[in-house]
Design an enzyme around this catalytic site. Structure first.
Site, PDB file in Angstrom:
ATOM      1  N   GLY A  49       0.761  -1.250   0.000  1.00 34.93           N
ATOM      2  CA  GLY A  49       0.000   0.000   0.000  1.00 34.93           C
ATOM      3  C   GLY A  49       0.787   1.292   0.000  1.00 34.93           C
ATOM      4  O   GLY A  49       0.295   2.322  -0.433  1.00 34.93           O
ATOM      5  N   GLU A 103       3.860   3.891   6.351  1.00 33.01           N
ATOM      6  CA  GLU A 103       2.619   3.128   6.155  1.00 33.01           C
ATOM      7  C   GLU A 103       1.620   3.951   5.347  1.00 33.01           C
ATOM      8  O   GLU A 103       1.588   5.169   5.449  1.00 33.01           O
ATOM      9  CB  GLU A 103       1.998   2.785   7.513  1.00 33.01           C
ATOM     10  CG  GLU A 103       2.313   1.381   8.013  1.00 33.01           C
ATOM     11  CD  GLU A 103       1.573   0.279   7.244  1.00 33.01           C
ATOM     12  OE1 GLU A 103       1.117   0.511   6.098  1.00 33.01           O
ATOM     13  OE2 GLU A 103       1.457  -0.823   7.803  1.00 33.01           O
ATOM     14  N   ASP A 104       0.783   3.276   4.579  1.00 32.56           N
ATOM     15  CA  ASP A 104      -0.282   3.967   3.870  1.00 32.56           C
ATOM     16  C   ASP A 104      -1.386   4.386   4.837  1.00 32.56           C
ATOM     17  O   ASP A 104      -1.875   5.499   4.813  1.00 32.56           O
ATOM     18  CB  ASP A 104      -0.865   3.083   2.745  1.00 32.56           C
ATOM     19  CG  ASP A 104      -1.230   1.676   3.211  1.00 32.56           C
ATOM     20  OD1 ASP A 104      -0.949   1.293   4.368  1.00 32.56           O
ATOM     21  OD2 ASP A 104      -1.819   0.925   2.400  1.00 32.56           O
ATOM     22  N   ASP A 107      -4.949   1.630  10.919  1.00 30.02           N
ATOM     23  CA  ASP A 107      -6.357   1.425  11.255  1.00 30.02           C
ATOM     24  C   ASP A 107      -6.430   0.906  12.701  1.00 30.02           C
ATOM     25  O   ASP A 107      -6.300   1.677  13.638  1.00 30.02           O
ATOM     26  CB  ASP A 107      -6.923   0.443  10.214  1.00 30.02           C
ATOM     27  CG  ASP A 107      -8.421   0.226  10.313  1.00 30.02           C
ATOM     28  OD1 ASP A 107      -9.035   0.667  11.296  1.00 30.02           O
ATOM     29  OD2 ASP A 107      -8.987  -0.402   9.409  1.00 30.02           O
ATOM     30  N   PHE A 156     -14.133   2.858   4.937  1.00 26.79           N
ATOM     31  CA  PHE A 156     -13.175   2.145   4.083  1.00 26.79           C
ATOM     32  C   PHE A 156     -12.781   3.042   2.916  1.00 26.79           C
ATOM     33  O   PHE A 156     -13.638   3.598   2.224  1.00 26.79           O
ATOM     34  CB  PHE A 156     -13.801   0.842   3.570  1.00 26.79           C
ATOM     35  CG  PHE A 156     -12.827   0.006   2.803  1.00 26.79           C
ATOM     36  CD1 PHE A 156     -11.822  -0.700   3.453  1.00 26.79           C
ATOM     37  CD2 PHE A 156     -12.900  -0.070   1.419  1.00 26.79           C
ATOM     38  CE1 PHE A 156     -10.911  -1.461   2.745  1.00 26.79           C
ATOM     39  CE2 PHE A 156     -11.994  -0.835   0.695  1.00 26.79           C
ATOM     40  CZ  PHE A 156     -11.003  -1.535   1.363  1.00 26.79           C
ATOM     41  N   ASP A 163      -6.083  -0.444  -1.556  1.00 29.98           N
ATOM     42  CA  ASP A 163      -6.824  -1.296  -2.477  1.00 29.98           C
ATOM     43  C   ASP A 163      -8.148  -1.789  -1.906  1.00 29.98           C
ATOM     44  O   ASP A 163      -8.335  -1.854  -0.701  1.00 29.98           O
ATOM     45  CB  ASP A 163      -5.981  -2.523  -2.853  1.00 29.98           C
ATOM     46  CG  ASP A 163      -5.851  -3.501  -1.691  1.00 29.98           C
ATOM     47  OD1 ASP A 163      -5.405  -3.087  -0.604  1.00 29.98           O
ATOM     48  OD2 ASP A 163      -6.231  -4.676  -1.863  1.00 29.98           O
ATOM     49  N   ARG A 169      -5.513   0.677  -6.498  1.00 26.10           N
ATOM     50  CA  ARG A 169      -4.288   1.257  -5.926  1.00 26.10           C
ATOM     51  C   ARG A 169      -3.744   2.398  -6.785  1.00 26.10           C
ATOM     52  O   ARG A 169      -3.002   3.248  -6.309  1.00 26.10           O
ATOM     53  CB  ARG A 169      -3.180   0.192  -5.814  1.00 26.10           C
ATOM     54  CG  ARG A 169      -3.439  -0.878  -4.781  1.00 26.10           C
ATOM     55  CD  ARG A 169      -2.142  -1.643  -4.514  1.00 26.10           C
ATOM     56  NE  ARG A 169      -2.355  -2.921  -3.863  1.00 26.10           N
ATOM     57  CZ  ARG A 169      -2.443  -3.100  -2.545  1.00 26.10           C
ATOM     58  NH1 ARG A 169      -2.386  -2.062  -1.740  1.00 26.10           N
ATOM     59  NH2 ARG A 169      -2.598  -4.302  -2.042  1.00 26.10           N
TER      60      ARG A 169
HETATM   61  P1  IMP Z   1      -4.401  -2.318  10.828  1.00 25.53           P
HETATM   62  O1  IMP Z   1      -3.480  -3.461  11.131  1.00 25.53           O
HETATM   63  O2  IMP Z   1      -5.805  -2.580  11.268  1.00 25.53           O
HETATM   64  O3  IMP Z   1      -3.889  -0.985  11.334  1.00 25.53           O
HETATM   65  O4  IMP Z   1      -4.563  -2.211   9.277  1.00 25.53           O
HETATM   66  C1  IMP Z   1      -3.516  -1.971   8.487  1.00 25.53           C
HETATM   67  C2  IMP Z   1      -3.735  -2.443   7.076  1.00 25.53           C
HETATM   68  O5  IMP Z   1      -5.103  -2.729   6.748  1.00 25.53           O
HETATM   69  C3  IMP Z   1      -3.331  -1.343   6.152  1.00 25.53           C
HETATM   70  O6  IMP Z   1      -1.941  -1.352   5.904  1.00 25.53           O
HETATM   71  C4  IMP Z   1      -4.165  -1.625   4.929  1.00 25.53           C
HETATM   72  O7  IMP Z   1      -3.525  -2.568   4.114  1.00 25.53           O
HETATM   73  C5  IMP Z   1      -5.436  -2.212   5.478  1.00 25.53           C
HETATM   74  N1  IMP Z   1      -6.490  -1.171   5.615  1.00 25.53           N
HETATM   75  C6  IMP Z   1      -6.934  -0.605   6.749  1.00 25.53           C
HETATM   76  N2  IMP Z   1      -7.885   0.310   6.501  1.00 25.53           N
HETATM   77  C7  IMP Z   1      -8.043   0.330   5.156  1.00 25.53           C
HETATM   78  C8  IMP Z   1      -8.883   1.088   4.259  1.00 25.53           C
HETATM   79  O8  IMP Z   1      -9.690   1.944   4.633  1.00 25.53           O
HETATM   80  N3  IMP Z   1      -8.748   0.818   2.934  1.00 25.53           N
HETATM   81  C9  IMP Z   1      -7.861  -0.101   2.452  1.00 25.53           C
HETATM   82  N4  IMP Z   1      -7.056  -0.817   3.246  1.00 25.53           N
HETATM   83  C10 IMP Z   1      -7.144  -0.608   4.589  1.00 25.53           C
HETATM   84 MG    MG Z   2      -0.877  -1.767   4.084  1.00 24.82          MG
END
Ligand code: IMP
Ligand code: MG
Length: 178
Positions: A49, A103-104, A107, A156, A163, A169
């Site tokens: 990402g 990081e992109d 969450d 989302f 993606d 992407r």
């Molecule tokens: P986390 O581990 O919950 O912080 O999520 C991290 C990963 O989940 C990110 O690096 C993304 O790949 C994916 N992700 C979380 N939120 C989104 C979103 O809104 N759109 C797309 N991918 C997401």
């Molecule tokens: Mg990611």
């Protein structure tokens, strides 16, 4: 800015423009250029990402630096039922280095916490986290998020590296699910 789009089975509407993304990255880069003068930071970009964010941020970094690309791979352990995480793609010796993870989006924070844990074992002198997008309502972890481009709600998002099931992407702007 363009209008509503359909990606696979879902509709998304324009949310963050390319100009807003650029301005957010400009601010992050400006702070880093001050904080990392003469520190030769090693940027670790988390694939997939973060590829666009990394490319755009790095072109605004004026201090001496290095960049490398990593992935967090998860697999089920053979002995236990637990999911095991490992870091792939890291060929550099990070001992004593000043790391900035790119990081992109952060969450729930599960990904970033695992990454930071795995990197700490390799004894860098510091680890900071930079994310283009941050979902503060979802984040419940203790790892500080040091550089945030834009804080967003829990919706989302797609585009600019993010993606939906592998798609979208490549979009220049960020879209929100309808
Ligand atoms: P986390 O581990 O919950 O912080 O999520 C991290 C990963 O989940 C990110 O690096 C993304 O790949 C994916 N992700 C979380 N939120 C989104 C979103 O809104 N759109 C797309 N991918 C997401
Ligand atoms: Mg990611």
């Amino acid at each position: 800015m363009s209008t509503k789009i359909k990606v696979k089975d879902k509709f998304f509407s324009p949310f963050i423009t390319a100009a807003e993304i650029d301005a957010a990255i400009e601010k992050m880069a400006a702070q880093m250029n001050i904080n990392y003068k003469d520190k030769r930071p090693l940027f670790l970009s988390v694939l997939n990402g973060s590829f666009l964010f990394t490319a755009d941020l790095l072109r605004k970094i004026t201090v001496d630096c290095e960049v490398s690309f990593i992935k967090l791979s998860s697999y089920s352990g053979t002995q236990s039922t637990g999911v095991v995480n490992s870091l792939i793609g890291l060929n550099e010796d990070v001992t004593g280095r000043e790391i900035i993870i790119l990081e992109d989006i952060v969450d729930t924070g599960h990904t970033i916490v695992k990454l930071v844990d795995l990197l700490k074992e390799k004894n860098p002198s510091s680890i900071k986290v930079a994310t283009l997008l941050y979902k503060p309502e979802a984040y419940k972890m203790d790892v500080p998020i040091d550089y945030v481009g834009l804080s967003v709600g829990n919706d989302f998002l797609i585009g600019y590296g993010l993606d939906y099931d592998g798609a979208a992407r490549n979009l220049k702007e960020i879209y929100k699910i309808e």
